[in-house]
Design a protein around this motif. Structure first.
Motif, short mmCIF file in Angstrom:
data_model
loop_
_atom_site.label_atom_id
_atom_site.label_comp_id
_atom_site.label_asym_id
_atom_site.label_seq_id
_atom_site.Cartn_x
_atom_site.Cartn_y
_atom_site.Cartn_z
N SER A 124 10.84 -4.39 7.75
CA SER A 124 11.72 -3.01 8.68
C SER A 124 11.64 -2.84 9.91
O SER A 124 12.09 -2.71 10.32
CB SER A 124 10.45 -2.21 8.04
OG SER A 124 8.66 -2.03 8.78
N GLY A 125 10.68 -3.91 10.63
CA GLY A 125 10.60 -4.57 11.62
C GLY A 125 9.92 -3.59 12.74
O GLY A 125 9.26 -3.26 13.80
N GLU A 126 8.72 -2.35 11.74
CA GLU A 126 7.69 -1.46 11.61
C GLU A 126 6.98 -1.20 12.27
O GLU A 126 6.05 -2.36 10.55
CB GLU A 126 8.08 -0.14 11.43
CG GLU A 126 9.63 0.43 11.18
CD GLU A 126 10.30 1.87 10.96
OE1 GLU A 126 9.02 2.44 10.66
OE2 GLU A 126 11.33 2.09 10.70
N SER A 127 5.63 -1.64 12.95
CA SER A 127 4.18 -2.06 12.85
C SER A 127 3.24 -0.59 11.73
O SER A 127 2.11 -1.11 11.01
CB SER A 127 3.47 -1.65 14.16
OG SER A 127 3.88 -1.01 15.04
N ALA A 128 3.81 0.37 11.78
CA ALA A 128 3.20 1.49 11.10
C ALA A 128 3.30 0.92 9.71
O ALA A 128 4.35 0.91 9.30
CB ALA A 128 3.38 2.70 12.04
N THR A 129 1.96 1.77 9.60
CA THR A 129 1.29 1.70 8.70
C THR A 129 1.13 2.63 7.42
O THR A 129 0.08 3.60 7.85
CB THR A 129 0.48 0.74 7.39
OG1 THR A 129 1.59 -0.94 7.65
CG2 THR A 129 0.14 0.78 6.52
#
Length: 437
Positions: A124-129
């Motif tokens: 996703s390239g996103e860091s938020a979980t």
């Protein structure tokens, strides 16, 4: 030849609605990682296939094993990638399964499946979980199961659940409220509250039973149209929830409470911690405090100690109580239970089945009579699906999957999630037919 598709993960969920919630949580985490997820596909083709297994009774265990074996065949043919197994079966039999099923690449139990997420590449390239309670719903978008606790402290003689799930653990009220608000924003109107033991909710976190307070607070959340309660335990039943049910219009007049039997010798052998008199007193109080309530229960035939006398007592109980909804099953000895180590399973299987058939035949007659009494009445119905000119829905007294449907002829312009008023015109034991008014 079909090859596994990179970036695709198949999730197959077996067993109960509590398992389904865990599968929905898993799917949300996978999607946050950037993976596409197919749920319960008939033709899995992912680079991973995750099976959330059930290990409660022999039929469920057999189904889980058969699914894994079928996936092993697909894997050998190169049609899917790696097989990941999680859930109750692997929680219960992990070491044995590892030795006997080499086609499985990775094993997780019931609670450590987030370890699988941590092993995956982030597409996703996103860091938020997202928090672990967040879910991607697999149910119709207007309805959801809401799991408020995990585990059970009861240790009934016939049941292996405590050895699988561990001790009863309640979720904080604030976290449950946060989840409900998030689901309402997604369009959920109906919440089916589930747990292994609703009656014990709050005892571990707050030092006392808090089911009534929880349901009252959830009912006050704007957008919550229906709340329905499943799997209460009769001993130590939280009677304060009855006042909430009676006074909150969006708390369905419905209670799923598994009673298992009514004969005192059988109840004692089952280690149910309740007597016949206490059971009758509880049912009387429930019906007095919540007029018009529909009660669903589950009963068992053939448990050690059930002779003809005890079974006739059970038959008389069903005749007089006239449960609105009832399921039943024959006793099957489960390893690692009190019954397996302390009693002999002496009732022949054909006798167990004959008793079950007689019990369910009686219930069918009762269900028909109760449904007949609804002909001519107008019921509020939640639409689940539309097929041509017909719509299919449920009243507040009907839980998804297990209870009767209302079939609406000439439904007009309706869509899933709509509430409509329906005049009941025909009745059958397990379905009603009506017209929109």
């Amino acid at each position: 030849m079909n090859r596994p598709k990179r970036g695709l993960i198949d999730v197959i969920s077996l067993g109960c609605s509590k398992n389904l919630v865990e599968s929905e949580r898993l799917i949300r985490q996978l999607e946050a990682k950037g993976y596409k997820v197919n749920f319960d596909s008939e033709h899995p083709q992912g680079e991973y296939v995750v099976v959330n297994t059930c290990g409660f009774i022999s039929d469920a265990k057999e189904e889980s094993i058969n699914v894994i074996l079928e996936l092993g065949d697909l894997k050998a043919k190169g049609r899917i990638g790696k097989i990941v197994v999680m859930g109750c079966l692997s929680q219960r039999y992990l070491e044995t399964l590892k030795q006997e099923m080499p086609e499985v690449d990775t094993w997780y139990g019931k609670f450590d499946w987030p370890g699988f997420i941590s092993q995956l590449s982030d597409l996703s390239g996103e860091s938020a979980t997202p928090p672990l309670w967040e879910r991607s719903l697999t149910t119709p978008p207007h309805t959801a199961y809401l799991k408020i606790s995990e585990g059970c402290n009861r240790y009934c003689a016939f049941c292996a659940i405590p050895s699988i799930t561990g001790r009863h653990t309640s979720r904080p009220i604030e976290e449950i409220e946060e989840e409900v608000r998030a689901l309402v924003k997604k369009g959920v109107k109906e919440f089916n509250v589930i747990a292994q033991d609703l009656s014990a909710y709050g005892t571990d976190l707050y030092g006392g039973r808090k089911l009534g307070e929880l349901i009252s607070r959830l009912a006050d959340i704007k957008g919550v149209e229906w709340i329905r309660l499943h799997y209460a335990y009769p001993a130590d039943f939280p009677k304060e929830v009855l006042d909430v049910m009676a006074n909150k219009d969006n708390v369905c007049k419905y209670l799923d409470i598994a009673l298992q039997h009514i004969s005192d010798p059988v109840l004692k052998n089952m280690r149910r911690h309740i007597t016949k008199d206490d059971t009758l007193s509880l049912l009387k109080e429930i019906r007095e405090k919540v007029p018009g309530i529909r009660i669903r229960t589950t009963l068992m035939t053939g448990f050690p100690g059930e002779g003809e006398k005890e079974f006739e007592e059970l038959i008389d109980f069903v005749k007089t109580q006239r449960f609105d909804r009832m399921g039943a099953f024959t006793y099957c000895e489960e390893e690692d239970t009190y019954a397996a180590s302390h009693y002999k399973d002496i009732v022949p299987q054909n006798v167990k089945q004959e008793r079950l058939d007689r019990l369910m035949s009686l219930q069918q007659e009762i269900a028909q009579e109760l449904n007949d009494s609804l002909v001519g009445t107008i019921q509020k119905v939640l639409i689940d699906r539309v097929e041509g000119e017909k719509a299919f829905g449920r009243t507040q007294y009907d839980s998804p999957e297990v209870d009767p449907e209302v079939i609406i002829n000439n439904a007009g312009k309706v869509k899933p999630g709509d509430f409509v008023n329906v005049k009941i015109t025909e009745a059958y034991p397990f379905e009603l037919i009506g017209e929109r008014v």
